[in-house]
Design a protein around this motif. Structure first.
Motif, PDB file in Angstrom:
ATOM      1  N   THR A  38       9.220  11.521   6.045  1.00 50.88           N
ATOM      2  CA  THR A  38       8.947  10.075   6.025  1.00 50.88           C
ATOM      3  C   THR A  38       8.218   9.653   7.306  1.00 50.88           C
ATOM      4  O   THR A  38       6.997   9.638   7.340  1.00 50.88           O
ATOM      5  CB  THR A  38      10.250   9.279   5.828  1.00 50.88           C
ATOM      6  OG1 THR A  38      11.180   9.617   6.872  1.00 50.88           O
ATOM      7  CG2 THR A  38      10.884   9.578   4.475  1.00 50.88           C
ATOM      8  N   VAL A  39       8.975   9.338   8.327  1.00 55.10           N
ATOM      9  CA  VAL A  39       8.409   8.877   9.598  1.00 55.10           C
ATOM     10  C   VAL A  39       7.431   9.906  10.159  1.00 55.10           C
ATOM     11  O   VAL A  39       6.323   9.565  10.578  1.00 55.10           O
ATOM     12  CB  VAL A  39       9.534   8.594  10.622  1.00 55.10           C
ATOM     13  CG1 VAL A  39       8.969   8.194  11.972  1.00 55.10           C
ATOM     14  CG2 VAL A  39      10.488   7.546  10.095  1.00 55.10           C
ATOM     15  N   GLY A  40       7.833  11.161  10.147  1.00 55.95           N
ATOM     16  CA  GLY A  40       6.975  12.220  10.670  1.00 55.95           C
ATOM     17  C   GLY A  40       5.682  12.351   9.887  1.00 55.95           C
ATOM     18  O   GLY A  40       4.604  12.508  10.460  1.00 55.95           O
ATOM     19  N   ALA A  41       5.774  12.285   8.566  1.00 58.50           N
ATOM     20  CA  ALA A  41       4.580  12.418   7.726  1.00 58.50           C
ATOM     21  C   ALA A  41       3.594  11.286   7.990  1.00 58.50           C
ATOM     22  O   ALA A  41       2.379  11.517   8.084  1.00 58.50           O
ATOM     23  CB  ALA A  41       4.968  12.451   6.248  1.00 58.50           C
ATOM     24  N   ARG A  42       4.109  10.070   8.118  1.00 57.57           N
ATOM     25  CA  ARG A  42       3.214   8.935   8.406  1.00 57.57           C
ATOM     26  C   ARG A  42       2.496   9.128   9.734  1.00 57.57           C
ATOM     27  O   ARG A  42       1.285   8.914   9.836  1.00 57.57           O
ATOM     28  CB  ARG A  42       4.001   7.626   8.402  1.00 57.57           C
ATOM     29  CG  ARG A  42       4.356   7.133   7.019  1.00 57.57           C
ATOM     30  CD  ARG A  42       4.901   5.730   7.027  1.00 57.57           C
ATOM     31  NE  ARG A  42       6.155   5.600   7.754  1.00 57.57           N
ATOM     32  CZ  ARG A  42       7.371   5.808   7.243  1.00 57.57           C
ATOM     33  NH1 ARG A  42       7.491   6.172   5.972  1.00 57.57           N
ATOM     34  NH2 ARG A  42       8.447   5.648   7.977  1.00 57.57           N
ATOM     35  N   ARG A  95       1.965  12.023  11.363  1.00 60.22           N
ATOM     36  CA  ARG A  95       1.037  13.153  11.273  1.00 60.22           C
ATOM     37  C   ARG A  95      -0.254  12.741  10.567  1.00 60.22           C
ATOM     38  O   ARG A  95      -1.349  13.075  11.004  1.00 60.22           O
ATOM     39  CB  ARG A  95       1.694  14.342  10.549  1.00 60.22           C
ATOM     40  CG  ARG A  95       2.764  15.026  11.368  1.00 60.22           C
ATOM     41  CD  ARG A  95       3.230  16.320  10.729  1.00 60.22           C
ATOM     42  NE  ARG A  95       3.632  16.204   9.338  1.00 60.22           N
ATOM     43  CZ  ARG A  95       4.838  15.806   8.936  1.00 60.22           C
ATOM     44  NH1 ARG A  95       5.777  15.497   9.816  1.00 60.22           N
ATOM     45  NH2 ARG A  95       5.129  15.742   7.649  1.00 60.22           N
ATOM     46  N   ARG A  96      -0.111  12.002   9.458  1.00 58.32           N
ATOM     47  CA  ARG A  96      -1.281  11.532   8.710  1.00 58.32           C
ATOM     48  C   ARG A  96      -2.176  10.666   9.596  1.00 58.32           C
ATOM     49  O   ARG A  96      -3.404  10.770   9.564  1.00 58.32           O
ATOM     50  CB  ARG A  96      -0.822  10.732   7.488  1.00 58.32           C
ATOM     51  CG  ARG A  96      -1.508  11.150   6.224  1.00 58.32           C
ATOM     52  CD  ARG A  96      -1.017  10.405   4.995  1.00 58.32           C
ATOM     53  NE  ARG A  96       0.081  11.118   4.355  1.00 58.32           N
ATOM     54  CZ  ARG A  96       1.344  10.696   4.289  1.00 58.32           C
ATOM     55  NH1 ARG A  96       1.711   9.547   4.805  1.00 58.32           N
ATOM     56  NH2 ARG A  96       2.261  11.410   3.684  1.00 58.32           N
ATOM     57  N   GLU A  97      -1.550   9.810  10.389  1.00 57.58           N
ATOM     58  CA  GLU A  97      -2.272   8.928  11.313  1.00 57.58           C
ATOM     59  C   GLU A  97      -3.145   9.748  12.279  1.00 57.58           C
ATOM     60  O   GLU A  97      -4.186   9.280  12.721  1.00 57.58           O
ATOM     61  CB  GLU A  97      -1.242   8.100  12.094  1.00 57.58           C
ATOM     62  CG  GLU A  97      -1.794   7.130  13.085  1.00 57.58           C
ATOM     63  CD  GLU A  97      -0.674   6.406  13.820  1.00 57.58           C
ATOM     64  OE1 GLU A  97      -0.793   6.257  15.042  1.00 57.58           O
ATOM     65  OE2 GLU A  97       0.323   6.001  13.177  1.00 57.58           O
ATOM     66  N   PHE A 137       1.387  23.675   9.875  1.00 59.20           N
ATOM     67  CA  PHE A 137       0.532  22.502   9.706  1.00 59.20           C
ATOM     68  C   PHE A 137      -0.916  22.893   9.474  1.00 59.20           C
ATOM     69  O   PHE A 137      -1.419  23.822  10.097  1.00 59.20           O
ATOM     70  CB  PHE A 137       0.582  21.627  10.972  1.00 59.20           C
ATOM     71  CG  PHE A 137       1.962  21.195  11.366  1.00 59.20           C
ATOM     72  CD1 PHE A 137       2.559  20.110  10.749  1.00 59.20           C
ATOM     73  CD2 PHE A 137       2.655  21.875  12.346  1.00 59.20           C
ATOM     74  CE1 PHE A 137       3.830  19.709  11.115  1.00 59.20           C
ATOM     75  CE2 PHE A 137       3.930  21.479  12.726  1.00 59.20           C
ATOM     76  CZ  PHE A 137       4.515  20.393  12.102  1.00 59.20           C
ATOM     77  N   ASP A 138      -1.586  22.154   8.619  1.00 59.32           N
ATOM     78  CA  ASP A 138      -3.037  22.228   8.426  1.00 59.32           C
ATOM     79  C   ASP A 138      -3.599  21.088   9.271  1.00 59.32           C
ATOM     80  O   ASP A 138      -3.570  19.925   8.857  1.00 59.32           O
ATOM     81  CB  ASP A 138      -3.365  22.057   6.949  1.00 59.32           C
ATOM     82  CG  ASP A 138      -4.849  22.048   6.659  1.00 59.32           C
ATOM     83  OD1 ASP A 138      -5.656  22.209   7.599  1.00 59.32           O
ATOM     84  OD2 ASP A 138      -5.211  21.855   5.484  1.00 59.32           O
ATOM     85  N   TRP A 139      -4.092  21.432  10.479  1.00 56.56           N
ATOM     86  CA  TRP A 139      -4.387  20.397  11.455  1.00 56.56           C
ATOM     87  C   TRP A 139      -5.398  20.907  12.462  1.00 56.56           C
ATOM     88  O   TRP A 139      -5.254  22.017  12.981  1.00 56.56           O
ATOM     89  CB  TRP A 139      -3.109  20.083  12.200  1.00 56.56           C
ATOM     90  CG  TRP A 139      -2.862  18.692  12.608  1.00 56.56           C
ATOM     91  CD1 TRP A 139      -3.762  17.687  12.774  1.00 56.56           C
ATOM     92  CD2 TRP A 139      -1.596  18.140  12.947  1.00 56.56           C
ATOM     93  NE1 TRP A 139      -3.129  16.553  13.182  1.00 56.56           N
ATOM     94  CE2 TRP A 139      -1.795  16.804  13.293  1.00 56.56           C
ATOM     95  CE3 TRP A 139      -0.312  18.653  12.986  1.00 56.56           C
ATOM     96  CZ2 TRP A 139      -0.759  15.971  13.679  1.00 56.56           C
ATOM     97  CZ3 TRP A 139       0.714  17.833  13.372  1.00 56.56           C
ATOM     98  CH2 TRP A 139       0.501  16.505  13.710  1.00 56.56           C
ATOM     99  N   ASP A 140      -6.409  20.144  12.775  1.00 59.55           N
ATOM    100  CA  ASP A 140      -7.359  20.515  13.822  1.00 59.55           C
ATOM    101  C   ASP A 140      -6.690  20.399  15.181  1.00 59.55           C
ATOM    102  O   ASP A 140      -5.862  19.511  15.408  1.00 59.55           O
ATOM    103  CB  ASP A 140      -8.582  19.594  13.793  1.00 59.55           C
ATOM    104  CG  ASP A 140      -9.395  19.759  12.523  1.00 59.55           C
ATOM    105  OD1 ASP A 140      -9.419  20.873  11.976  1.00 59.55           O
ATOM    106  OD2 ASP A 140      -9.995  18.764  12.073  1.00 59.55           O
ATOM    107  N   ALA A 141      -7.063  21.279  16.102  1.00 55.92           N
ATOM    108  CA  ALA A 141      -6.440  21.333  17.421  1.00 55.92           C
ATOM    109  C   ALA A 141      -6.563  20.009  18.169  1.00 55.92           C
ATOM    110  O   ALA A 141      -5.595  19.538  18.778  1.00 55.92           O
ATOM    111  CB  ALA A 141      -7.049  22.463  18.242  1.00 55.92           C
ATOM    112  N   GLU A 142      -7.720  19.384  18.123  1.00 53.28           N
ATOM    113  CA  GLU A 142      -7.913  18.120  18.854  1.00 53.28           C
ATOM    114  C   GLU A 142      -7.010  17.025  18.298  1.00 53.28           C
ATOM    115  O   GLU A 142      -6.383  16.272  19.052  1.00 53.28           O
ATOM    116  CB  GLU A 142      -9.374  17.689  18.786  1.00 53.28           C
ATOM    117  CG  GLU A 142      -9.664  16.433  19.574  1.00 53.28           C
ATOM    118  CD  GLU A 142     -11.127  16.031  19.541  1.00 53.28           C
ATOM    119  OE1 GLU A 142     -11.399  14.868  19.900  1.00 53.28           O
ATOM    120  OE2 GLU A 142     -11.986  16.844  19.168  1.00 53.28           O
TER     121      GLU A 142
END
Length: 100
Positions: free
Chosen positions: A30-34, A36-38, A60-65
């Motif tokens: 919930t809180v974490g997903a919001r 992370r999406r941000e 996580f599928d996430w760019d380093a920056e």
């Protein structure tokens, strides 16, 4: 931190101990997903260590920056407390990268 980058996606893996696995998932979803999406996270998976139900592997599928910006967000320490993380997460580094 080294991040496995396969062109358009990057994989970040963290390992942490949590006080309450159920509470961790509730906040993560919930809180974490919001939050992370941000910060541009495209997806996440959670695995519980089969030998220690309080050890959580997060992938996580996430760019380093974007990930670095997430870590610098002033809301993150409070979210980490809500997650029940007992110590700062450790980053797992890929030993190799293969195409199959």
């Amino acid at each position: 931190m080294e991040i496995l980058d396969a062109g358009e996606w990057a994989v970040i893996v963290t390992i942490a101990r949590v006080a309450d696995p159920g509470r961790f998932l509730e906040v993560f979803e919930t809180v974490g997903a919001r939050k992370r999406r941000e910060h541009g996270c495209r997806g996440a998976r959670v695995y519980f260590d089969p030998d220690d139900g309080h050890r959580v592997w997060s992938v996580f599928d996430w760019d380093a920056e974007d990930y670095d910006n997430f870590l610098a967000d002033p809301d993150i320490p409070a979210i980490a407390r809500e997650l029940g993380i007992q110590a700062p997460p450790v980053h797992a580094v890929a030993a190799t990268e293969l195409d199959a």
